[in-house]
Design a protein around this motif. Sequence first.
Motif, PDB file in Angstrom:
ATOM      1  N   SER A   1       0.835  -1.208   0.000  1.00  0.00           N
ATOM      2  CA  SER A   1       0.000   0.000   0.000  1.00  0.00           C
ATOM      3  C   SER A   1       0.867   1.254   0.000  1.00  0.00           C
ATOM      4  O   SER A   1       0.538   2.256  -0.646  1.00  0.00           O
ATOM      5  N   ASN A   2       2.000   1.212   0.713  1.00  0.00           N
ATOM      6  CA  ASN A   2       2.918   2.356   0.736  1.00  0.00           C
ATOM      7  C   ASN A   2       3.479   2.666  -0.641  1.00  0.00           C
ATOM      8  O   ASN A   2       3.743   3.837  -0.967  1.00  0.00           O
ATOM      9  N   GLN A   3       3.669   1.626  -1.466  1.00  0.00           N
ATOM     10  CA  GLN A   3       4.201   1.833  -2.819  1.00  0.00           C
ATOM     11  C   GLN A   3       3.248   2.666  -3.670  1.00  0.00           C
ATOM     12  O   GLN A   3       3.664   3.291  -4.649  1.00  0.00           O
ATOM     13  N   TYR A   4       1.965   2.668  -3.283  1.00  0.00           N
ATOM     14  CA  TYR A   4       0.959   3.454  -4.001  1.00  0.00           C
ATOM     15  C   TYR A   4       0.585   4.731  -3.242  1.00  0.00           C
ATOM     16  O   TYR A   4      -0.390   5.400  -3.574  1.00  0.00           O
ATOM     17  N   GLY A   5       1.386   5.053  -2.198  1.00  0.00           N
ATOM     18  CA  GLY A   5       1.186   6.297  -1.463  1.00  0.00           C
ATOM     19  C   GLY A   5       0.110   6.243  -0.408  1.00  0.00           C
ATOM     20  O   GLY A   5      -0.386   7.298   0.025  1.00  0.00           O
ATOM     21  N   HIS A   6      -0.281   5.040   0.031  1.00  0.00           N
ATOM     22  CA  HIS A   6      -1.348   4.906   1.016  1.00  0.00           C
ATOM     23  C   HIS A   6      -0.814   4.389   2.354  1.00  0.00           C
ATOM     24  O   HIS A   6       0.189   3.670   2.394  1.00  0.00           O
ATOM     25  N   GLU A   7      -1.517   4.747   3.418  1.00  0.00           N
ATOM     26  CA  GLU A   7      -1.199   4.249   4.756  1.00  0.00           C
ATOM     27  C   GLU A   7      -2.372   3.417   5.264  1.00  0.00           C
ATOM     28  O   GLU A   7      -3.524   3.810   5.117  1.00  0.00           O
ATOM     29  N   LEU A   8      -2.058   2.250   5.860  1.00  0.00           N
ATOM     30  CA  LEU A   8      -3.104   1.376   6.409  1.00  0.00           C
ATOM     31  C   LEU A   8      -2.822   1.109   7.871  1.00  0.00           C
ATOM     32  O   LEU A   8      -1.658   0.919   8.261  1.00  0.00           O
ATOM     33  N   ASP A   9      -3.879   1.078   8.693  1.00  0.00           N
ATOM     34  CA  ASP A   9      -3.682   0.603  10.062  1.00  0.00           C
ATOM     35  C   ASP A   9      -3.777  -0.927  10.055  1.00  0.00           C
ATOM     36  O   ASP A   9      -4.064  -1.556   9.031  1.00  0.00           O
ATOM     37  N   TYR A  10      -3.521  -1.525  11.214  1.00  0.00           N
ATOM     38  CA  TYR A  10      -3.450  -2.990  11.292  1.00  0.00           C
ATOM     39  C   TYR A  10      -4.780  -3.635  10.899  1.00  0.00           C
ATOM     40  O   TYR A  10      -4.818  -4.605  10.142  1.00  0.00           O
ATOM     41  N   LYS A  11      -5.870  -3.092  11.408  1.00  0.00           N
ATOM     42  CA  LYS A  11      -7.178  -3.707  11.155  1.00  0.00           C
ATOM     43  C   LYS A  11      -7.516  -3.670   9.664  1.00  0.00           C
ATOM     44  O   LYS A  11      -8.042  -4.645   9.113  1.00  0.00           O
ATOM     45  N   THR A  12      -7.202  -2.559   9.000  1.00  0.00           N
ATOM     46  CA  THR A  12      -7.490  -2.446   7.575  1.00  0.00           C
ATOM     47  C   THR A  12      -6.619  -3.401   6.765  1.00  0.00           C
ATOM     48  O   THR A  12      -7.087  -4.019   5.800  1.00  0.00           O
ATOM     49  N   SER A  13      -5.364  -3.554   7.171  1.00  0.00           N
ATOM     50  CA  SER A  13      -4.488  -4.487   6.453  1.00  0.00           C
ATOM     51  C   SER A  13      -4.982  -5.926   6.624  1.00  0.00           C
ATOM     52  O   SER A  13      -4.896  -6.739   5.696  1.00  0.00           O
ATOM     53  N   GLN A  14      -5.539  -6.250   7.801  1.00  0.00           N
ATOM     54  CA  GLN A  14      -6.107  -7.577   8.014  1.00  0.00           C
ATOM     55  C   GLN A  14      -7.324  -7.791   7.115  1.00  0.00           C
ATOM     56  O   GLN A  14      -7.541  -8.887   6.588  1.00  0.00           O
ATOM     57  N   LEU A  15      -8.104  -6.748   6.944  1.00  0.00           N
ATOM     58  CA  LEU A  15      -9.269  -6.838   6.073  1.00  0.00           C
ATOM     59  C   LEU A  15      -8.842  -7.099   4.629  1.00  0.00           C
ATOM     60  O   LEU A  15      -9.457  -7.902   3.927  1.00  0.00           O
ATOM     61  N   VAL A  16      -7.787  -6.444   4.195  1.00  0.00           N
ATOM     62  CA  VAL A  16      -7.275  -6.659   2.835  1.00  0.00           C
ATOM     63  C   VAL A  16      -6.921  -8.126   2.635  1.00  0.00           C
ATOM     64  O   VAL A  16      -7.290  -8.736   1.619  1.00  0.00           O
ATOM     65  N   THR A  17      -6.211  -8.718   3.589  1.00  0.00           N
ATOM     66  CA  THR A  17      -5.804 -10.123   3.438  1.00  0.00           C
ATOM     67  C   THR A  17      -7.007 -11.047   3.452  1.00  0.00           C
ATOM     68  O   THR A  17      -7.002 -12.087   2.784  1.00  0.00           O
ATOM     69  N   GLU A  18      -8.038 -10.660   4.185  1.00  0.00           N
ATOM     70  CA  GLU A  18      -9.255 -11.484   4.202  1.00  0.00           C
ATOM     71  C   GLU A  18      -9.915 -11.487   2.827  1.00  0.00           C
ATOM     72  O   GLU A  18     -10.391 -12.518   2.339  1.00  0.00           O
ATOM     73  N   LEU A  19      -9.928 -10.325   2.175  1.00  0.00           N
ATOM     74  CA  LEU A  19     -10.599 -10.206   0.889  1.00  0.00           C
ATOM     75  C   LEU A  19      -9.782 -10.783  -0.258  1.00  0.00           C
ATOM     76  O   LEU A  19     -10.340 -11.197  -1.274  1.00  0.00           O
ATOM     77  N   THR A  20      -8.466 -10.812  -0.104  1.00  0.00           N
ATOM     78  CA  THR A  20      -7.608 -11.249  -1.206  1.00  0.00           C
ATOM     79  C   THR A  20      -6.985 -12.615  -0.978  1.00  0.00           C
ATOM     80  O   THR A  20      -6.604 -13.296  -1.928  1.00  0.00           O
ATOM     81  N   GLY A  21      -6.846 -13.020   0.295  1.00  0.00           N
ATOM     82  CA  GLY A  21      -6.143 -14.263   0.588  1.00  0.00           C
ATOM     83  C   GLY A  21      -4.643 -14.045   0.581  1.00  0.00           C
ATOM     84  O   GLY A  21      -4.142 -12.926   0.422  1.00  0.00           O
ATOM     85  N   ASN A  22      -3.910 -15.143   0.746  1.00  0.00           N
ATOM     86  CA  ASN A  22      -2.448 -15.083   0.823  1.00  0.00           C
ATOM     87  C   ASN A  22      -1.871 -15.045  -0.595  1.00  0.00           C
ATOM     88  O   ASN A  22      -1.369 -16.038  -1.114  1.00  0.00           O
ATOM     89  N   ASN A  23      -1.957 -13.883  -1.195  1.00  0.00           N
ATOM     90  CA  ASN A  23      -1.536 -13.720  -2.590  1.00  0.00           C
ATOM     91  C   ASN A  23      -1.094 -12.274  -2.787  1.00  0.00           C
ATOM     92  O   ASN A  23      -1.911 -11.390  -3.036  1.00  0.00           O
ATOM     93  N   LEU A  24       0.207 -12.022  -2.685  1.00  0.00           N
ATOM     94  CA  LEU A  24       0.712 -10.648  -2.770  1.00  0.00           C
ATOM     95  C   LEU A  24       0.462 -10.027  -4.131  1.00  0.00           C
ATOM     96  O   LEU A  24       0.255  -8.817  -4.232  1.00  0.00           O
ATOM     97  N   ASN A  25       0.498 -10.846  -5.162  1.00  0.00           N
ATOM     98  CA  ASN A  25       0.256 -10.298  -6.497  1.00  0.00           C
ATOM     99  C   ASN A  25      -1.171  -9.781  -6.626  1.00  0.00           C
ATOM    100  O   ASN A  25      -1.421  -8.719  -7.203  1.00  0.00           O
ATOM    101  N   LYS A  26      -2.111 -10.518  -6.072  1.00  0.00           N
ATOM    102  CA  LYS A  26      -3.508 -10.083  -6.093  1.00  0.00           C
ATOM    103  C   LYS A  26      -3.685  -8.817  -5.256  1.00  0.00           C
ATOM    104  O   LYS A  26      -4.404  -7.893  -5.645  1.00  0.00           O
TER     105      LYS A  26
END
Length: 338
Positions: free
Chosen positions: A157-182
């Motif tokens: 997210s930082n590479q795109y100029g965004h900041e995430l808190d822990y809870k939001t980053s957990q939500l991202v992984t829930e929606l995408t799964g363990n897939n960094l490319n996605k």
Amino acid sequence: MITISNVEQFKDAVITLQNNISDNLFIINSEEIYFTNIIIKIFKDKTDLELKSFNENVLYGHETKFENLLLKASNFPMMGGNQFFLIRDSNILIKDIEKYSKHLSSIPKSSVIVFFTSDPNFIKKKHMIDFFKTNGKIVNFKKIYDNQLSPWVKYISNQYGHELDYKTSQLVTELTGNNLNKINNEFEKLCFHHVDSKEINEKTILNHFGINNEYNLFELQNQYGKRNLNKVLKISDYFSKNSSKYPLQIVLNNLYNYYTKIFQIHSLKKLNNTEISQKLGLNPFFLNDFKDASTKINMKETVKILDIIKGYDLKSKGVSTITDNNRILTQLALEILG
């Protein structure tokens, strides 16, 4: 050999490759295509734009013969500098490394060959590691497990100029799964939606990652914790109808882990919040939600619920007579909260 298991090591490796390529033989081993794409871009950026058609070669291992690769690499690049041979999916091709090792070690230093592999057993390939340690460089990415994803989400997210808190980053992984490319692709999409605010919250993620706030694993477990049967049934029905996004075993495993933490909270009542968070491996941000849920059921009831979830997991695998997966989450909710 460079071994990468966390974000800081990755940053260091990227800087090293960007600033100094003193070797001309590389093997990059990663099961995660996100890392492969990043490293390929680093090498591609080193080729002059007007010479790319001459000095940049992106190949695939299953389409490449070692003899042809060596023949091309034995030539000198157009207009000096370096020529690059970036070979994706090299797992099979690289098995012939011993056969061609003498030829590889004698190619001109101006020919840079990079083999990209995705071998989970790479570290056991002693002959290959010994060859590249002597003649080139190895970058080996360790597998990233689910509980290690949050720092990577924040980094992307930082590479795109965004900041995430822990809870939001957990939500991202829930929606995408363990897939960094996605995960990377989803943040890239935010750019097309002109989401340029530095701090992104849960609402932004839910809106642009294409899922309604009511329907996610966080919300399901929260409603279980609140003992809100109607809401749990609503979410469960949605999950059942969208099982490709929410496989039954993942939902059950999430609930089992949720109630396991509630059980542990009951057994750790004498500890303070910091100590409980450390024992559970739980971010303090979420602790109050779990503690509130633990006040609504006692330890004995929690054990019973864990047994119920285990039973439904067996049913979902056809061990019992009830195998209709579309009904399992509804039945589970009624048995736990009904």
